[in-house]
Design a protein around this motif. Structure first.
Motif, PDB file in Angstrom:
ATOM      1  N   ALA A   1       4.464 -52.659  18.123  1.00 32.33           N
ATOM      2  CA  ALA A   1       5.383 -52.347  19.221  1.00 32.33           C
ATOM      3  C   ALA A   1       6.851 -52.516  18.827  1.00 32.33           C
ATOM      4  N   ASP A   2       7.110 -53.028  17.626  1.00 36.23           N
ATOM      5  CA  ASP A   2       8.481 -53.262  17.186  1.00 36.23           C
ATOM      6  C   ASP A   2       9.069 -52.070  16.430  1.00 36.23           C
ATOM      7  N   ALA A   3       8.234 -51.188  15.934  1.00 35.61           N
ATOM      8  CA  ALA A   3       8.697 -50.090  15.078  1.00 35.61           C
ATOM      9  C   ALA A   3       9.469 -49.053  15.872  1.00 35.61           C
ATOM     10  N   PRO A   4      10.421 -48.400  15.247  1.00 35.30           N
ATOM     11  CA  PRO A   4      10.891 -48.692  13.892  1.00 35.30           C
ATOM     12  C   PRO A   4      11.767 -49.942  13.882  1.00 35.30           C
ATOM     13  N   TYR A   5      11.748 -50.652  12.749  1.00 34.21           N
ATOM     14  CA  TYR A   5      12.574 -51.841  12.604  1.00 34.21           C
ATOM     15  C   TYR A   5      13.044 -51.935  11.163  1.00 34.21           C
ATOM     16  N   ALA A   6      14.058 -52.737  10.952  1.00 33.55           N
ATOM     17  CA  ALA A   6      14.573 -52.965   9.607  1.00 33.55           C
ATOM     18  C   ALA A   6      14.379 -54.433   9.255  1.00 33.55           C
ATOM     19  N   THR A   7      13.800 -54.669   8.090  1.00 31.31           N
ATOM     20  CA  THR A   7      13.696 -56.007   7.529  1.00 31.31           C
ATOM     21  C   THR A   7      14.832 -56.137   6.520  1.00 31.31           C
ATOM     22  N   ALA A   8      15.564 -57.238   6.578  1.00 29.38           N
ATOM     23  CA  ALA A   8      16.688 -57.415   5.665  1.00 29.38           C
ATOM     24  C   ALA A   8      16.622 -58.772   4.974  1.00 29.38           C
ATOM     25  N   VAL A   9      17.186 -58.829   3.789  1.00 30.96           N
ATOM     26  CA  VAL A   9      17.410 -60.075   3.064  1.00 30.96           C
ATOM     27  C   VAL A   9      18.916 -60.308   3.121  1.00 30.96           C
ATOM     28  N   VAL A  10      19.304 -61.480   3.663  1.00 26.85           N
ATOM     29  CA  VAL A  10      20.711 -61.765   3.918  1.00 26.85           C
ATOM     30  C   VAL A  10      21.115 -63.059   3.220  1.00 26.85           C
ATOM     31  N   ASP A  11      22.246 -63.021   2.524  1.00 29.41           N
ATOM     32  CA  ASP A  11      22.790 -64.171   1.816  1.00 29.41           C
ATOM     33  C   ASP A  11      23.562 -65.035   2.802  1.00 29.41           C
ATOM     34  N   PHE A  12      23.107 -66.291   2.978  1.00 25.02           N
ATOM     35  CA  PHE A  12      23.754 -67.255   3.860  1.00 25.02           C
ATOM     36  C   PHE A  12      24.184 -68.481   3.064  1.00 25.02           C
ATOM     37  N   GLY A  13      25.047 -68.287   2.103  1.00 24.34           N
ATOM     38  CA  GLY A  13      25.539 -69.426   1.330  1.00 24.34           C
ATOM     39  C   GLY A  13      24.539 -69.880   0.300  1.00 24.34           C
ATOM     40  N   PRO A  14      23.980 -71.085   0.471  1.00 26.79           N
ATOM     41  CA  PRO A  14      23.107 -71.601  -0.576  1.00 26.79           C
ATOM     42  C   PRO A  14      21.731 -70.934  -0.641  1.00 26.79           C
ATOM     43  N   THR A  15      21.395 -70.142   0.342  1.00 26.36           N
ATOM     44  CA  THR A  15      20.066 -69.523   0.338  1.00 26.36           C
ATOM     45  C   THR A  15      20.112 -68.140   0.987  1.00 26.36           C
ATOM     46  N   ARG A  16      19.018 -67.432   0.831  1.00 30.46           N
ATOM     47  CA  ARG A  16      18.862 -66.123   1.474  1.00 30.46           C
ATOM     48  C   ARG A  16      17.752 -66.215   2.504  1.00 30.46           C
TER      49      ARG A  16
END
Length: 150
Positions: free
Chosen positions: A83-98
């Motif tokens: 029920a969520d599609a279409p959706y985007a999965t992202a990898v985001v840099d938040f300082g010391p980790t992603r």
């Protein structure tokens, strides 16, 4: 069954409980990474740094915004996200980790979210439309309020 001190009604694993506690902190605006003295960041639960093996870990607050490093738009989802599609999965840099999460931009439900590499986003906790499970959500960091129901 062994008695490890956990509440008998709580059948979740310690890993699941630690992740749920991290999501609670994130939802309260107190998101954090687990960081070693060398500056390597990861997410809980951790007993040692996955990069260098250091057992000396501390909590470091996540940056208020992060930068989209990569993303993928999903039009044909697994059943957990039907029920969520279409959706985007992202990898985001938040300082010391992603962090990995779902992009929500407040657009129409039947359109893929607008996202680009290099976008600045804020992190929050949302729910999958399919089953209501909590998940990491990214929203544009332009000061726009989230759409109703998100």
């Amino acid at each position: 069954m062994s008695d490890d001190g956990a509440d008998a009604a709580d059948a979740s694993s310690p890993t699941d409980r630690a992740y749920a506690e991290w999501l609670d902190a994130l939802a309260d605006g107190d998101g954090f990474a687990v960081v070693c003295p060398e500056g390597h960041g990861s997410l809980p639960p951790r007993r040692v740094c996955p990069e260098c093996g250091s057992p000396e870990l501390s909590r470091k607050p996540l940056d208020e915004t992060g930068t989209v490093e990569t993303y993928s738009v999903v039009h044909v989802p697994s059943p957990r996200f039907a029920a969520d599609a279409p959706y985007a999965t992202a990898v985001v840099d938040f300082g010391p980790t992603r962090l990995t999460g779902i992009v929500r931009d407040g657009g129409a439900d039947d359109e893929a979210p607008a996202v680009e590499i290099g976008d600045t986003v804020a992190v929050d906790v949302g729910e999958r439309a399919t089953d209501g499970e909590r998940l990491v959500v990214f929203r544009p960091a332009d000061g726009e309020p989230p759409a109703e129901g998100e």
